[in-house]
Design an enzyme around this catalytic site. Structure first.
Site, PDB file in Angstrom:
ATOM      1  N   SER A 167       0.720  -1.190  -0.198  1.00 24.73           N
ATOM      2  CA  SER A 167      -0.007   0.008  -0.101  1.00 24.73           C
ATOM      3  C   SER A 167       0.822   1.359   0.033  1.00 24.73           C
ATOM      4  O   SER A 167       0.147   2.433   0.045  1.00 24.73           O
ATOM      5  CB  SER A 167      -0.934   0.094   1.100  1.00 24.73           C
ATOM      6  N   LYS A 201       1.273   4.641   7.151  1.00 27.94           N
ATOM      7  CA  LYS A 201       0.409   5.431   6.536  1.00 27.94           C
ATOM      8  C   LYS A 201       0.831   6.857   6.372  1.00 27.94           C
ATOM      9  O   LYS A 201       1.374   7.222   7.340  1.00 27.94           O
ATOM     10  CB  LYS A 201      -1.095   5.148   6.608  1.00 27.94           C
TER      11      LYS A 201
END
Length: 203
Positions: A127, A164
């Site tokens: 990701s 993230k």
């Protein structure tokens, strides 16, 4: 080599850097102008550095100052940090992590710096690939409980740990992946445990 004073180190570093940048050494006058000292003071420093084996100079031609030794610049030892290796970062959907200690990794500057606390985690998932973070990378994380918009953080959400990019919105936190195939994570309760400092990759 005899001990070099702090001012002499500065003079020596200036001469060395000037010669590296320009391809030739500075004149006495240029050294004088750089430090805001008299020509006589510069000559005194040059004579002292010659006696200490750091410089040579020919009195018969201009720009003849040559650095022959600046070993003092190598005296400080490179900082080495023993960084605990914890669990795994899920760089896709958050996965449960026991945050157990998997050992230690020894890292040097610039990956770690003295006076700061770090831990390392192994990245899993895709990701964050558009941020240059790949599956299998070692994420070196500086411990922190706060972050600013745009920083890549390690966060704990419902006992899951994830890597993230952090954004604070009006009434929630957005944890943004760096891969269009993955959706952002929105939450109101997130515990920041660190800010990404470096990525270490082995082949």
């Amino acid at each position: 080599m005899k001990q070099v004073t702090e001012r002499q180190k500065e003079v020596l570093s200036f001469i060395s850097g000037y010669a590296e940048d320009n391809g030739y050494p500075p004149t006495v006058r240029e050294i004088s102008e750089h430090f805001g000292i008299s020509l006589r003071a510069v000559q005194d420093h040059i004579i002292a550095l010659q006696k200490k084996g750091c410089l040579t100079q020919s009195q018969k031609r201009s720009r003849s100052i040559r650095v022959v030794s600046n070993d003092f610049e190598r005296e400080p030892k490179l900082f080495v940090g023993k960084v605990p290796l914890l669990g795994t970062v899920a760089a896709g959907k958050p996965l449960l992590s026991e945050e157990n200690l998997d050992g230690y990794v020894n890292l040097t500057e610039p990956f770690v710096r003295p006076g700061k606390s770090y831990f390392a985690l192994r990245v899993r998932g895709q990701s964050m690939i558009n941020a240059g973070i790949l599956d299998g990378d070692l994420a070196v994380v500086e411990q922190s409980s706060t972050a600013v918009d745009g920083q890549i953080i390690v966060a704990v959400i419902d006992d899951a740990i994830t890597l993230k990019r952090y954004y604070k919105e009006a009434e929630r936190i957005r944890l943004q992946p760096e891969n269009p195939d993955f959706k952002a994570i929105y939450c109101t309760d997130v515990r920041i445990v660190g800010i990404l400092s470096n990525i270490v990759r082995t082949y």
